[in-house]
Design an enzyme around this catalytic site. Structure first.
Site, PDB file in Angstrom:
ATOM      1  N   HIS A 264       0.847  -1.198   0.000  1.00  0.00           N
ATOM      2  CA  HIS A 264       0.000   0.000   0.000  1.00  0.00           C
ATOM      3  C   HIS A 264       0.881   1.246   0.000  1.00  0.00           C
ATOM      4  O   HIS A 264       1.826   1.339   0.764  1.00  0.00           O
ATOM      5  CB  HIS A 264      -0.912   0.005   1.240  1.00  0.00           C
ATOM      6  CG  HIS A 264      -2.142  -0.815   1.077  1.00  0.00           C
ATOM      7  ND1 HIS A 264      -3.324  -0.500   1.680  1.00  0.00           N
ATOM      8  CD2 HIS A 264      -2.377  -1.936   0.347  1.00  0.00           C
ATOM      9  CE1 HIS A 264      -4.255  -1.384   1.331  1.00  0.00           C
ATOM     10  NE2 HIS A 264      -3.695  -2.277   0.538  1.00  0.00           N
TER      11      HIS A 264
ATOM     12  N   TYR B  97      -9.275   5.724   7.828  1.00  0.00           N
ATOM     13  CA  TYR B  97      -9.485   5.994   9.262  1.00  0.00           C
ATOM     14  C   TYR B  97     -10.447   7.181   9.335  1.00  0.00           C
ATOM     15  O   TYR B  97     -10.148   8.253   8.801  1.00  0.00           O
ATOM     16  CB  TYR B  97      -8.182   6.392   9.942  1.00  0.00           C
ATOM     17  CG  TYR B  97      -7.115   5.325   9.999  1.00  0.00           C
ATOM     18  CD1 TYR B  97      -6.327   5.027   8.886  1.00  0.00           C
ATOM     19  CD2 TYR B  97      -6.875   4.625  11.173  1.00  0.00           C
ATOM     20  CE1 TYR B  97      -5.336   4.063   8.947  1.00  0.00           C
ATOM     21  CE2 TYR B  97      -5.881   3.652  11.240  1.00  0.00           C
ATOM     22  CZ  TYR B  97      -5.121   3.379  10.124  1.00  0.00           C
ATOM     23  OH  TYR B  97      -4.136   2.415  10.196  1.00  0.00           O
TER      24      TYR B  97
ATOM     25  N   PRO C  38      -4.444   0.228  18.790  1.00  0.00           N
ATOM     26  CA  PRO C  38      -4.264  -0.297  17.423  1.00  0.00           C
ATOM     27  C   PRO C  38      -4.344   0.775  16.330  1.00  0.00           C
ATOM     28  O   PRO C  38      -4.048   0.504  15.176  1.00  0.00           O
ATOM     29  CB  PRO C  38      -5.400  -1.300  17.269  1.00  0.00           C
ATOM     30  CG  PRO C  38      -6.432  -0.852  18.251  1.00  0.00           C
ATOM     31  CD  PRO C  38      -5.683  -0.263  19.389  1.00  0.00           C
TER      32      PRO C  38
ATOM     33  N   LYS D 130       0.685  -0.452  15.134  1.00  0.00           N
ATOM     34  CA  LYS D 130       2.083  -0.536  15.577  1.00  0.00           C
ATOM     35  C   LYS D 130       2.398  -1.737  16.455  1.00  0.00           C
ATOM     36  O   LYS D 130       3.569  -2.017  16.704  1.00  0.00           O
ATOM     37  CB  LYS D 130       2.460   0.744  16.340  1.00  0.00           C
ATOM     38  CG  LYS D 130       2.532   1.969  15.441  1.00  0.00           C
ATOM     39  CD  LYS D 130       3.511   1.747  14.310  1.00  0.00           C
ATOM     40  CE  LYS D 130       3.464   2.860  13.289  1.00  0.00           C
ATOM     41  NZ  LYS D 130       4.172   2.497  12.058  1.00  0.00           N
TER      42      LYS D 130
ATOM     43  N   TYR E  57       4.063   6.275  10.191  1.00  0.00           N
ATOM     44  CA  TYR E  57       3.220   5.149   9.785  1.00  0.00           C
ATOM     45  C   TYR E  57       4.036   4.074   9.047  1.00  0.00           C
ATOM     46  O   TYR E  57       3.849   2.886   9.271  1.00  0.00           O
ATOM     47  CB  TYR E  57       2.081   5.637   8.878  1.00  0.00           C
ATOM     48  CG  TYR E  57       0.931   4.655   8.753  1.00  0.00           C
ATOM     49  CD1 TYR E  57       0.890   3.735   7.712  1.00  0.00           C
ATOM     50  CD2 TYR E  57      -0.107   4.664   9.677  1.00  0.00           C
ATOM     51  CE1 TYR E  57      -0.170   2.842   7.588  1.00  0.00           C
ATOM     52  CE2 TYR E  57      -1.173   3.770   9.552  1.00  0.00           C
ATOM     53  CZ  TYR E  57      -1.187   2.863   8.509  1.00  0.00           C
ATOM     54  OH  TYR E  57      -2.240   1.958   8.402  1.00  0.00           O
TER      55      TYR E  57
HETATM   56  C1  PHB Z   1      -6.234  -4.295  10.650  1.00  0.00           C
HETATM   57  O1  PHB Z   1      -6.240  -4.523   9.412  1.00  0.00           O
HETATM   58  O2  PHB Z   1      -6.623  -5.135  11.495  1.00  0.00           O
HETATM   59  C2  PHB Z   1      -5.747  -2.953  11.140  1.00  0.00           C
HETATM   60  C3  PHB Z   1      -5.179  -2.070  10.218  1.00  0.00           C
HETATM   61  C4  PHB Z   1      -4.714  -0.831  10.652  1.00  0.00           C
HETATM   62  C5  PHB Z   1      -4.841  -0.496  11.999  1.00  0.00           C
HETATM   63  C6  PHB Z   1      -5.406  -1.386  12.917  1.00  0.00           C
HETATM   64  C7  PHB Z   1      -5.866  -2.621  12.481  1.00  0.00           C
HETATM   65  O3  PHB Z   1      -4.414   0.736  12.412  1.00  0.00           O
END
Ligand code: PHB
Ligand code: APR
Length: 394
Positions: free
Chosen positions: A76, A204, A296, A300, A388
Site C-alpha cells: 500500500h 481511518y 491499534p 504498531k 506510519y
Molecule cells: C487491521 O487490518 O486489522 C488494522 C489495520 C490498521 C490499523 C489497525 C488494524 O491501524
C-alpha cells in the site's frame, strides 16, 4: 523427576516476537528453546492486525520466511484520514518513498511457525507454572511443568516474549520496574467478512458518532472496526446494526461502494497505551507486548514487537559472535527510545481520530483543526507518513 535442558537463549512465548527472535537467532547459529502456555493452533487462531512496516517485512526476509508474504501481501502506498465525511490521503510513498504491506499478522505467525518447525525448533506447548529464576547470574534458568513433568531450561539469556499477561515482566522486582499507562475510554468492535474491501486503501474516519476503520486482509476479505463502549457486549451488535453504524461513520462518499455481508469474526478489544521500564533485568530481556502495548490506531503492535526483536537479536548475535556485550548493555536504553516515539505516534493518532466522552467543544475543534492542518501542510502529512511507514531502528 526433573528434566534439565541446556540452551543458549530460552524464549518465553511463541507469538510473533518469540518466533521471530528464535528464527533470527537460529540463522546466526544460536540455539533456543521456545515455550508457550498455549499450543500452535490456539496461537494461530488469534485475530490480530494486518499492516506491516517495511522494517517488519525486512525482518521476515532476514528470517527467510517472507515468500508467502511477498506472494499474498498487498503493498500500500497511502491511506486516508476522514473527518465528518471530508477525506485527506496520506501519500506514504510520495512523502517517504516507502510502502506498507497489508498481510494478516496471523499469516506472519503461521509463516514463522512453518519455518521454525521445518528447522526442527524445540517447542514446549501447553506449559504451566513458568518461573524465570537466577536472572542476575550468568546461567539463569526457567522452570515449568510440561506433560506432567517438571522441566528446567538452563541458559545464558531469557527472552520475555510472553505478551502483556505473561510472567517475564513480573519477574523484574517491583522496586526496579516502572510502568506507565493510559487506558482509553472506549473499545474497538471489529469484524471480518468475505466481501471486497470498500476501498483499496485503508480509511481511518472520525465522525461525531465515533471512529471507524476500513481495512482488509485480501482483495476479497475485509476487516472493519468501529469505536464502541468498552463495556458493550458483542451480542448487542448484530451485523445489521454494525453495517448501519459503519456506513454512517465512513460517510456517503466512502460508503457508496460498501458491500455488506455476514461477519465470521466479531470481537471487542479495549485500548491502552502501556510501557514497562527497564526492558532488561540481569539476563532477562523483554521484547514485544511483554513490555509495551499501543492502541491499534497506528497499526504498531506487531511492528514495534518486530523492531524490539531486531534490536535484541543484534545484541545477542554481537555477544555470541564477537564477545562484545556493548549492545546487550545498552539494549533497554536503545529499544525504549524507539518504543516511546512509537507510543507517542499511536497516542497522537488515537487522540486525533476518536470521539472522547470527556472532550469539550473546544477539544473537538482542536481535532478538526489538526485534521485541516494535515490537509494543508505537506510537513504535517510527512510527519504522519514517516511514523506510519516505520521509524528507523535507532
Ligand atoms: C487491521 O487490518 O486489522 C488494522 C489495520 C490498521 C490499523 C489497525 C488494524 O491501524
Ligand atoms: N508462559 C508461557 N507462554 C506465555 C505465558 C507464560 N506465562 N504468558 C503468555 N504466554 C504466551 C501467549 O500464549 C502468547 O502466545 O506468550 C505469547 C505472547 O504473544 P503475543 O501476546 O502475541 O505478544 P508478542 O509476541 O509480543 O506479539 C506482539 O503481536 O499478538 C500481537 O497484539 C500483539 O501486536 C502485538 C504483537
Amino acid at each position: 523427576m526433573t528434566r534439565t535442558v541446556q540452551t543458549s537463549v530460552c524464549i518465553i512465548g511463541a507469538g510473533p516476537s518469540g518466533l521471530l527472535l528464535s528464527q533470527l537467532l537460529a540463522n546466526a547459529g544460536i540455539d533456543t528453546v521456545v515455550l508457550d502456555r498455549k499450543d500452535r493452533a490456539y496461537i494461530e487462531s488469534r485475530v490480530r492486525a494486518g499492516v506491516l512496516e517495511q522494517g517488519t517485512v525486512e525482518a521476515m526476509e532476514e528470517a527467510g520466511a517472507a515468500d508467502r508474504l511477498h506472494r499474498e501481501g498487498l503493498p500500500h502506498e497511502g491511506f486516508k484520514l476522514a473527518f465528518d465525511g471530508d477525506q485527506h490521503r496520506i501519500d506514504l510513498t510520495g512523502l517517504t518513498g516507502k510502502t506498507v504491506m497489508v498481510y494478516g499478522q496471523t499469516e506472519m505467525t503461521k509463516d514463522l511457525f512453518d519455518k521454525r518447525t521445518a528447522e526442527g525448533q524445540a517447542f514446549y506447548f501447553n506449559v504451566d507454572d513458568v518461573v524465570p529464576t537466577e536472572l542476575k547470574t550468568d546461567r539463569p534458568s526457567v522452570h515449568f511443568k510440561h506433560d506432567g513433568e517438571q522441566v528446567v531450561v538452563e541458559c545464558d539469556f531469557v527472552a520475555g516474549c510472553d505478551g502483556f499477561h505473561g510472567v517475564s515482566r513480573r519477574a523484574i522486582p517491583s522496586d526496579i520496574l516502572r510502568t506507565f499507562e493510559r487506558i482509553y475510554p472506549f473499545g474497538w468492535l471489529g469484524i471480518l467478512t468475505e466481501r471486497p474491501p470498500v476501498s483499496h486503501e485503508l480509511i481511518y474516519a472520525n465522525h461525531e458518532r465515533g471512529f471507524a476503520l476500513a481495512s482488509m486482509r485480501s482483495e476479497t476479505r475485509s476487516r472493519y472496526y468501529i469505536q464502541c463502549d468498552v463495556n458493550d457486549d458483542v451480542a448487542d451488535w448484530s451485523d445489521d446494526r454494525f453495517w448501519q453504524e459503519f456506513a454512517r461513520r465512513l460517510g456517503p462518499d466512502a460508503a457508496a461502494n460498501l458491500q455488506t455481508g455476514p461477519s465470521f469474526e466479531k470481537s471487542i478489544a479495549p485500548l491502552r497505551s502501556f510501557v514497562a521500564e527497564p526492558m532488561r533485568y540481569g539476563n532477562l530481556f523483554l521484547a514485544g507486548d511483554s513490555a509495551h502495548i499501543v492502541p491499534p490506531t497506528g497499526a504498531k503492535g506487531l511492528n514495534l514487537a518486530a523492531a524490539d526483536v531486531r534490536i535484541l537479536n543484534r545484541a545477542l548475535v554481537e555477544y555470541y559472535k564477537n564477545g562484545n556485550a556493548q549492545y546487550i548493555d545498552t539494549y533497554s536504553e536503545t529499544v525504549l527510545k524507539r518504543v516511546w516515539k512509537v507510543e507517542r505516534f499511536s497516542w497522537q493518532l488515537s487522540t486525533l481520530m476518536h470521539q472522547f466522552p470527556e472532550n469539550s467543544d473546544f477539544e473537538k475543534r482542536m481535532q478538526r483543526a489538526e485534521f485541516d492542518y494535515l490537509c494543508s501542510s505537506e510537513a504535517a502529512s510527512r510527519s504522519i507518513a514517516e511514523n506510519y511507514v516505520g521509524l528507523p531502528l535507532d
